[in-house]
Structures are given as structure tokens and as C-alpha cells.
Design a protein around this motif. Structure first.
Motif, short mmCIF file in Angstrom:
data_model
loop_
_atom_site.label_atom_id
_atom_site.label_comp_id
_atom_site.label_asym_id
_atom_site.label_seq_id
_atom_site.Cartn_x
_atom_site.Cartn_y
_atom_site.Cartn_z
N GLN A 228 0.83 -1.20 0.00
CA GLN A 228 0.00 0.00 0.00
C GLN A 228 0.86 1.26 0.00
O GLN A 228 0.51 2.26 -0.62
N ILE A 229 1.99 1.20 0.68
CA ILE A 229 2.86 2.36 0.79
C ILE A 229 3.72 2.55 -0.45
O ILE A 229 3.91 3.68 -0.92
N THR A 230 4.22 1.45 -1.01
CA THR A 230 5.24 1.55 -2.07
C THR A 230 4.76 1.17 -3.46
O THR A 230 5.39 1.53 -4.45
N SER A 231 3.67 0.41 -3.56
CA SER A 231 3.20 -0.18 -4.82
C SER A 231 4.23 -1.13 -5.43
O SER A 231 4.17 -1.46 -6.62
N ASP A 232 5.18 -1.61 -4.63
CA ASP A 232 6.19 -2.56 -5.11
C ASP A 232 5.53 -3.93 -5.27
O ASP A 232 5.05 -4.50 -4.29
N PRO A 233 5.52 -4.50 -6.48
CA PRO A 233 4.82 -5.77 -6.70
C PRO A 233 5.40 -6.95 -5.93
O PRO A 233 4.72 -7.95 -5.73
N PHE B 226 6.02 -7.09 -2.79
CA PHE B 226 5.28 -7.23 -1.54
C PHE B 226 3.90 -7.84 -1.77
O PHE B 226 3.45 -8.69 -0.98
N LYS B 227 3.26 -7.46 -2.83
CA LYS B 227 1.96 -8.06 -3.13
C LYS B 227 2.12 -9.54 -3.47
O LYS B 227 1.32 -10.38 -3.03
N ARG B 228 3.14 -9.87 -4.25
CA ARG B 228 3.36 -11.27 -4.62
C ARG B 228 3.57 -12.14 -3.39
O ARG B 228 2.99 -13.22 -3.26
N VAL B 229 4.40 -11.69 -2.46
CA VAL B 229 4.69 -12.49 -1.27
C VAL B 229 3.45 -12.64 -0.40
O VAL B 229 3.16 -13.73 0.12
N ALA B 230 2.70 -11.57 -0.23
CA ALA B 230 1.46 -11.66 0.56
C ALA B 230 0.50 -12.66 -0.06
O ALA B 230 -0.05 -13.53 0.63
N CYS B 231 0.31 -12.55 -1.36
CA CYS B 231 -0.64 -13.44 -2.04
C CYS B 231 -0.15 -14.89 -2.05
O CYS B 231 -0.93 -15.82 -1.81
N ASP B 232 1.13 -15.10 -2.32
CA ASP B 232 1.65 -16.47 -2.34
C ASP B 232 1.56 -17.11 -0.96
O ASP B 232 1.33 -18.32 -0.84
N THR B 233 1.74 -16.32 0.09
CA THR B 233 1.62 -16.86 1.44
C THR B 233 0.18 -17.25 1.74
O THR B 233 -0.10 -18.33 2.28
N LEU B 234 -0.76 -16.40 1.37
CA LEU B 234 -2.17 -16.73 1.59
C LEU B 234 -2.59 -17.91 0.73
O LEU B 234 -3.38 -18.76 1.17
#
Length: 674
Positions: free
Chosen positions: A283-288, A290-298
Motif C-alpha cells: 500500500q505504501i510503495t506499490s512494489d509488486p 510485496f503483493k506477490r509475497v502476501a498473495c503467495d503466502t495466503l
């Protein structure tokens, strides 16, 4: 088979074939100790604990050792995940008896028949080694002391019990100010590893609460160096061996300073606490990344840790086929065979695979080349995952722990809202419905745990209530179904009635809980956040959403009770400091009123995608009838001209409503970007 064969806990059942005459904790065991006038040997562990299994194989499966235990002691086995109260009491006793030395599992404690502790340790080897006496040497020494120095042991046990009870926090007269947050930030900066990320030296734990606190500090102080440290650590972990590069999800911790070699067990709570940190980083950086790791973990949790009816399983072992990490590591030859000549050369560079390996002749996969857009990546990972799945899997503890499920529900709800990902929200709803149906009694009280299809029997603890209240608030913001606020309020009323300490804060056990040698308080962050810290943040948010001042007052009283901890040991108080940041505000509310449709969906997706750590979002469709009375924020807020209308408020003071969709720079929507 001993008495543990009939237990619901996998960890206890794993010891059912031991020659040790084990009891589960309960009246039968305690009565036996009194009637036979024997001291108690208490062994505490959990199913994914590597050294617990080692001590079992070396000592508890040994007939000669079992004979000594059975002759001289009443032996009780406890699953710390089922009974955190016992674990807390006797781990505190271990610390006192060993002059502050850190504990661990297996926890080995000797008690009087009345349950007071007089000697404690952790793992004991079968022979004198590692600088530790053998387990049998310890057993004979304790037996001798019981025969010849019993009065001294009983006096010591009573003194330790008194100390454990007295260790509960007392209210602090100091001010709850931002100075506490700033001091915590200074401490975290001092212990931050600028080379590898994380805090302190090996072994390294992820510390997701402290990372989220750094984001809060950057937001509050506008000092970007706080956020830089958090982003750096999250990135280093994402590229290290602590993160499962093929299957997703995080292992427990790293035994080295570089996040390379993990302790390979996977715990539900780690994989619940880390995704929100990665969501906030995105949310802060828009760095993909971080989104990839969050989604892959879930996605890992959905694939490997989800029960069919909806609850989430507790743990996966570190070991398979008797070897720690065997399931996860690769030889170069295996890697090449799976991927073939077209994919293997490139993938070996990406994942750092070498002939000699990086771990005992094998390769723990890392991201040696961090982020390279390549269409072959999904195929390579899919092939490796499929090949790995044919191996002997690590054991899985399939008990459903209420509090840990609450953390996981929060993770799915937050990610689902921030990423506009319906399947994550659906997983959160399914799990919440499961917990509230199967682990909540007709009287509204939560239970601690039960396997799927089992009847729960252990009363819930503070963390179970607090984590579930927080989860239901997150679920409301992901669905805007007011029933989640209703249920959260019911749980909060029960929690404040049965767990509250009139002096401030909450006890870990309810006032109708089994009587133990002490009534502990859940004060320090450990593998999960402190129950008191989560209770404070959840009550604060619930009070502001519902307008119930008594919740806010209880939250502030709790923080005041632990002000001393925040001031003196901020690294053990990350959750309290997050709650303090919320208390100090400013609070940012986005109230969206409008008919369902594309325009409304765009507005909701936009406000939920922003980093607003002290904010929350409420929504109502005026076509569905009047807004729910228990959410005052929604009252007297019309949809102007029938279009979606957004009311941005700070500390309850609202700016002029915004009609229709708006630019991302709309003032008042969120905290300033850090």
C-alpha cells in the motif's frame, strides 16, 4: 498405549505409545500425585517442535528412563498450543528458577503435588553432553531431593508461584504519549541489521509487529528511514530461505543472520501475521514484490493449511522421514531433472542452486536474482512444486485453534480488501463462520481448540476472544456486513465481563476458568501478539465504530496498565505500541454511501487500497433500508443526488462530502505517503 491415546491433541497422541505412564493435565493426574505423594514431571511441547521429538525418541521411548519416571513421578504431558495458560505459568517459573535464562520447548518442569514448581529446564540429553546433565541424572537428583529436602522444595515452589502471580502488570501513572513510540523507534533503529535486515543477531525471527510499527512511525514522524528499514527487512526475508520460494509461506525463523537456513516448521500464526506487513508495504510503495509475497503466502494457506469446512490447521512439522528440512531442499541433479535443459540453467541462477549447495550439501532455494520478469517462472515453480509434492510430506497438526484462526481471518480479510480479491474475503468469511459455529458455545463463550469433527472441551483464553474480535472488525471492512460488528460486540462484552482485571488490562484466563497456582496475564509479544495488546486495539476500534465509550475506556485502561512495559522493553511490546498509535490518532474514517455499481465499487476499492493505519471504512447502500443503528457513523449520511458519496473524517470531524469517484490525491482519504 497410555492415557494419551484418547486425547484430541495430536502432540499428546504422538506420545501415546511411550512406555512412560503419561497423564494429560487434569484432575486425575493431580489427584494421583497427591494420593501417591509423588512429585510431578511436567513436559510441555507441541507437535511441530523438533527438539520435542528428539527428547521423545531419546528418553520417553527408552524403557529404562520410563521406568524411573513411572516409579518416582506422576508424568503429565501438555500441548502448549492447547494450554497457553500452563505454558505461560511454567515458562515464567523456568525463567525465575534459571535466573532469567531463556526457555524453550520441550519445557521440562518438576512440581510438588500441589502444582508449585521447584526445578525446570528444557531439553535434557540421554547422556551428559552439550554442557547439560543427562535426563536420568536429573531424575535421580530430583528424586533424592524430594526424599531428603522436601520442605525446602515446597517452600521454593510456593515462592515461585507467588512471584508468577505478582509479575502481572500494574497501572502506570505516566503519560500515554508519542514519546513512547519515538523511543521504541530509536531502539529498533539501534538493533536493526543494516546488512541483512531484521533485528539483532542469529537466530532471527521475522518480528512482523515491529515492522508494522516502523511503518506507523514513518507515517507519524515523516521520517522515511523507519519505513526504509521495514521495507529492507521484508525484502530480505522474501528473497531468503525462510520464505518457501516454491510453495509460498514462511518457516518459523532463520538460524543464521542472512535468512538463509530456516527452522523448517511452518506455523499458522507466522503465516497470518506476516501478510498484513506485506500488504501495508505494498500500500505504501506499490512494489509488486510485496503483493506477490502476501498473495503467495495466503495461497499456501489455502492449499495446505485449510480444512474443507473452513477452519485453518495449526502447524506443519519441520521434519519428514526423520530429517529436518528434507522435504524442502534440493540437489542440483534433482533440480535439473525436474526442469530439464530448457528451464534448469536459468532457474538455477534465479534460485541460487549450485553443485555443492548451501545447506549440508543440498540447496535451500533462495532468490539469488530477485525479480526478473520471465514467462518461464510460473512453469518452473509449478514443476518444482509438483515434484516436491511426491515426496513424503511433513506431518500436519490439524487442530483448529480459535485465536490463530482469528489472526488468519484478519490476514485474508485485510488482503482481500486491499487487493480487491474476492477469494480471500470468501476464505475469511468461511473460517469465521466455522469458528462461530463449531468453537462457540450456546452461551456465547469461545472454546480454545478442537479438531474438525471433534467436540471442543478447552475453554477459550483472552487471546482467542481478542484475536476474533479484531478479525470480525477486519471482516466487516472487507464485506460491510453489519452482522460482524454485532458479533464482535457480543464477544467484547463477554471478554470485558469475564477476563477484565479491575486494576487495568485483562487476565489470560476467564473468571470461571480452572483454578491454577496463578492467574496469568498475557503481557508480552511472543510467537503471537500479546492478548492484552490485541484486546486494546480491537476495543479501541470497536468503540469508535459503534460509539460505545466503555470500549474505548477499557482500551485506554489496558494501555495504561502496560505503559511501563512499552517504556522499558519496547521490543516485547510491539502490539501495545500499535494500539497506542491508534489511541493517539489521528483517526481517519471513510464513510461511503451509495448504490451498488461500478462507480461505488471503484470508490470502495480505492479507499480500501490506501495505507491508513488508524482509519477504517464503513459503507451502506441506502436502497437496502435504513443504516444499522449500531454503527452510528452511517447515520444521517445521504447519497447526494443518488450517487455514491464519500465522507472523509478525521477524529470524527468530516470534510465536505465527495460525490462520485475521485482522484487518488483526494485530501483526507489516508495518511500521507511515506
Amino acid at each position: 498405549m497410555n492415557r494419551l491415546a484418547a486425547e484430541s491433541s495430536l502432540y499428546l497422541r504422538q506420545h501415546a505409545g511411550n512406555p512412560v505412564d503419561w497423564y494429560p493435565w487434569g484432575d486425575e493426574a493431580l489427584a494421583a500425585a497427591i494420593s501417591q505423594d509423588k512429585p510431578i514431571f511436567l513436559s510441555v511441547g507441541y507437535s511441530a517442535c523438533h527438539w520435542c521429538h528428539v527428547m521423545e525418541h531419546e528418553s520417553f521411548e527408552d524403557d529404562a528412563t520410563a521406568a524411573v519416571l513411572n516409579e518416582h513421578f506422576i508424568c503429565i504431558k501438555v500441548d502448549r498450543e492447547e494450554r497457553p495458560d500452563l505454558d505461560h505459568i511454567y515458562m515464567t517459573a523456568h525463567s525465575v528458577l534459571n535466573r532469567g535464562e531463556g526457555g524453550g520447548w520441550p519445557l521440562s518442569v518438576f512440581l510438588t503435588p500441589m502444582g508449585t514448581p521447584f526445578y525446570a529446564g528444557t531439553y535434557f540429553p540421554p547422556a551428559d553432553k552439550y554442557g547439560r546433565p543427562s535426563f536420568r541424572r536429573i531424575l535421580h537428583a530430583v528424586h533424592d531431593a524430594w526424599l531428603n529436602k522436601r520442605a525446602d522444595l515446597e517452600t521454593l515452589g510456593h515462592n515461585i508461584a507467588d512471584f508468577v502471580q505478582a509479575s502481572a502488570a500494574e497501572p502506570d501513572d505516566g503519560e500515554l504519549s508519542a514519546d513512547l513510540l519515538q523511543a521504541a523507534g530509536t531502539m529498533l533503529k539501534r538493533i536493526h541489521d543494516p546488512v541483512n535486515g531484521g533485528f539483532g543477531r542469529a537466530p532471527k525471527f521475522p518480528h512482523p509487529l515491529d515492522l508494522r510499527l516502523l511503518f506507523r512511525l514513518a507515517n507519524r514522524t515523516k521520517d522515511n528511514s523507519f519505513a526504509d528499514q521495514a521495507r529492507f527487512t521484508l525484502t530480505k526475508m522474501a528473497y531468503g530461505g525462510i520464505y518457501d520460494q516454491i510453495g509460498g509461506g514462511f518457516h518459523r525463523y532463520s538460524v543464521d543472520e542472512k535468512w538463509l537456513v530456516p527452522h523448517f516448521e511452518k506455523m499458522l500464526y507466522d503465516n497470518a501475521l506476516l501478510p498484513p506487513a506485506y500488504v501495508e508495504a505494498f500500500q505504501i510503495t506499490s512494489d509488486p514484490v510485496f503483493k506477490r509475497v502476501a498473495c503467495d503466502t495466503l495461497d499456501y494457506v489455502l492449499k495446505e493449511m485449510s480444512s474443507p469446512p473452513g477452519g485453518f490447521y495449526a502447524t506443519q512439522d519441520a521434519d519428514s522421514e526423520g530429517e529436518e528440512g528434507k522435504f524442502y531442499v534440493w540437489s542440483e541433479g534433482e533440480f535439473e531433472l525436474v526442469l530439464g535443459p530448457n528451464l534448469a540453467p536459468w532457474a538455477k541462477e534465479v534460485f541460487g542452486v549450485t553443485p555443492g549447495g548451501n545447506f549440508e550439501g543440498h540447496n535451500i532455494l533462495t532468490r539469488a536474482i530477485p525479480e526478473i520478469p520471465n514467462e518461464d517462472m510460473p512453469e518452473s515453480k509449478a514443476r518444482l512444486y509438483a515434484a516436491r509434492s511426491k515426496r513424503v510430506w511433513p506431518g500436519r497438526d490439524e487442530k483448529i485453534v480459535t485465536g490463530w484462526n482469528g489472526l488468519m481471518i484478519s490476514a485474508f480479510a485485510r488482503a482481500g480488501a486491499a487487493f480487491n480479491e474476492a477469494r480471500y474475503v470468501s476464505a475469511a468469511e468461511k473460517a469465521a463462520n466455522y469458528i462461530l459455529t463449531h468453537l462457540r458455545g450456546p452461551d456465547g463463550k469461545l472454546f480454545r481448540t478442537a479438531g474438525v469433527g471433534q467436540t471442543p472441551k478447552i475453554a477459550g483464553y483472552l487471546e482467542d476472544s481478542a484475536f476474533m474480535i479484531g478479525a470480525l472488525l477486519d471482516l466487516y471492512e472487507a464485506t460491510f456486513d453489519p452482522k460482524w460488528i454485532t458479533t464482535a460486540s457480543e464477544l467484547a462484552d463477554d471478554m470485558t465481563a469475564r477476563f477484565a482485571d479491575p486494576a487495568g488490562g485483562f487476565f489470560a484466563t476467564a473468571n470461571d476458568h480452572e483454578r491454577l497456582i496463578a492467574r496469568p496475564k498475557d503481557a508480552h509479544d511472543g510467537s503471537v501478539p500479546a492478548g492484552n495488546g490485541v484486546a486494546a486495539e480491537a476495543l479501541l476500534k470497536l468503540g469508535r465504530m459503534t460509539g460505545r465509550a466503555e470500549y474505548v475506556a477499557a482500551a485506554e485502561s489496558t494501555l495504561r496498565a502496560y505503559r511501563g512495559l512499552m517504556a522499558e522493553t519496547p521490543t516485547a511490546a510491539g502490539q501495545f505500541l500499535l494500539a497506542l498509535d491508534s489511541l493517539l490518532g489521528p483517526t481517519q474514517e471513510a464513510v461511503v454511501i451509495g448504490p451498488p455499481g461500478d462507480e461505488t465499487n471503484r470508490v470502495l476499492a480505492d479507499v480500501r487500497a490506501r495505507y491508513a493505519p488508524n482509519g477504517f471504512v464503513a459503507y451502506h447502500d441506502p436502497g437496502s433500508g435504513p443504516p444499522p443503528a449500531h454503527i452510528p457513523l452511517l447515520q444521517d449520511r445521504p447519497a447526494i443526488d443518488g450517487r455514491v458519496t464519500t465522507y472523509f473524517c478525521t477524529n470524527g470531524v468530516c470534510a465536505a462530502p465527495v460525490v462520485g469517484a475521485f482522484a487518488r490525491e483526494q485530501p483526507g482519504v489516508s495518511a500521507e505517503a511515506v
